[in-house]
Design an enzyme around this catalytic site. Structure first.
Site, short mmCIF file in Angstrom:
data_model
loop_
_atom_site.label_atom_id
_atom_site.label_comp_id
_atom_site.label_asym_id
_atom_site.label_seq_id
_atom_site.Cartn_x
_atom_site.Cartn_y
_atom_site.Cartn_z
N CYS A 73 0.84 -1.21 0.00
CA CYS A 73 0.00 0.00 0.00
C CYS A 73 0.87 1.25 0.00
O CYS A 73 1.45 1.62 1.03
CB CYS A 73 -0.93 -0.01 1.21
SG CYS A 73 -1.99 1.45 1.33
N CYS A 76 -0.38 4.07 2.27
CA CYS A 76 -0.18 3.77 3.69
C CYS A 76 1.27 4.01 4.12
O CYS A 76 1.53 4.55 5.20
CB CYS A 76 -0.55 2.33 4.00
SG CYS A 76 -2.18 1.81 3.45
N ASP A 77 2.21 3.57 3.30
CA ASP A 77 3.61 3.48 3.74
C ASP A 77 4.58 4.39 2.99
O ASP A 77 5.76 4.43 3.32
CB ASP A 77 4.09 2.04 3.60
CG ASP A 77 3.26 1.08 4.43
OD1 ASP A 77 2.75 1.49 5.50
OD2 ASP A 77 3.10 -0.09 4.03
#
Length: 257
Positions: A73, A76-77
């Site tokens: 993701c 997300c990261d």
């Protein structure tokens, strides 16, 4: 922490949480039957929110370095790779979109694709090809993810020549598709060709009394915000449905037919 707070709020309103794994359902009978490892449940309404799992590469090092340099993701990261050199594996819309997104943080993004051309939409390809931070490694697959505590590189092989090489990198992002968790349904609700549950605007499935919410029916966004919204719609519709079965009125809800 957020999930725990949501659980506590639901329990204050009477929800009961059972930690178990559903192995199958029977939607051909009323009430429906839900079979788990721990027992069997009967219910008049079901909301399926079983999610989707990112497809894995299945190579050595992938599992070992998940969360330590291997990610599925970008949104997300991506922030954790500020100023670093990373690789993106995949060639579809998701991979190219995320590669472009990652250029906000990374020093360089190398897109590794097993074919000699991308499958992404033309406009995305144009943006990626024109971006100074994005490079491409064609006809190539990752055979191993290497590291020491965290990712330090990948071993790759050219599928046409068989030539192998080591590529230094500090992060590996995988975008080769998502697999919805729908096997336990046994094909009893309508699915897309990719296996996602088909729903209408109110999250209804093809079976009356069954709704689906979250990533199991969303192959586009896959975000907490969109999942929560679809879950709220499904829950309100399910409660309205149950009240109608009991010949009671649910104020403000629409008729489910």
């Amino acid at each position: 922490e957020l999930a725990q707070l949501m659980q506590q709020q639901a329990e204050r309103f009477g929800a009961r949480l059972e930690v178990d794994i559903v192995t199958s359902v029977d939607l051909s009978t009323r009430p429906f039957k839900v079979v788990t490892y721990g027992g069997e449940y009967e219910t008049q309404a079901i909301i399926i929110a079983s999610g989707a799992s990112p497809r894995k590469l299945g190579v050595p090092g992938e599992k070992e370095f998940a969360g330590r340099g291997v990610s599925y993701c970008a949104t997300c990261d991506g922030f954790f790779y500020m100023g670093k050199e990373i690789v993106m594996i995949g060639g579809g819309d998701a991979a190219v979109k995320e590669a472009i997104f990652l250029t906000r943080f990374a020093k360089k993004v190398t897109v590794i694709h097993r074919r000699d051309q991308l499958r992404a939409e033309k406009i995305l390809q144009e943006q990626a090809f024109a971006h100074e931070k994005i490079e491409f490694l064609w006809d190539t697959i990752v055979t191993e993810i290497l590291g020491d505590g965290s990712v330090t590189g990948v071993r790759v092989r050219n599928v046409k020549t068989g030539e192998e090489q080591l590529l230094s990198t500090q992060g590996v992002f995988v975008a080769v598709g998502y697999a919805p968790n729908t096997d336990f349904l046994g094909g009893q609700v309508e699915l897309t060709e990719s296996g996602f549950i088909v729903v209408d605007m109110d999250q209804r499935t093809s079976v009356e009394g069954v709704w689906a919410a979250g990533d199991v029916s969303d192959w586009t966004y896959r975000q907490v915000a969109t999942s929560v919204g679809s879950g709220a719609r499904a829950a309100m519709q399910a409660e309205d449905y149950i009240m109608q079965l009991e010949h009671r009125a649910y104020p403000g809800a629409t008729n489910v037919g």
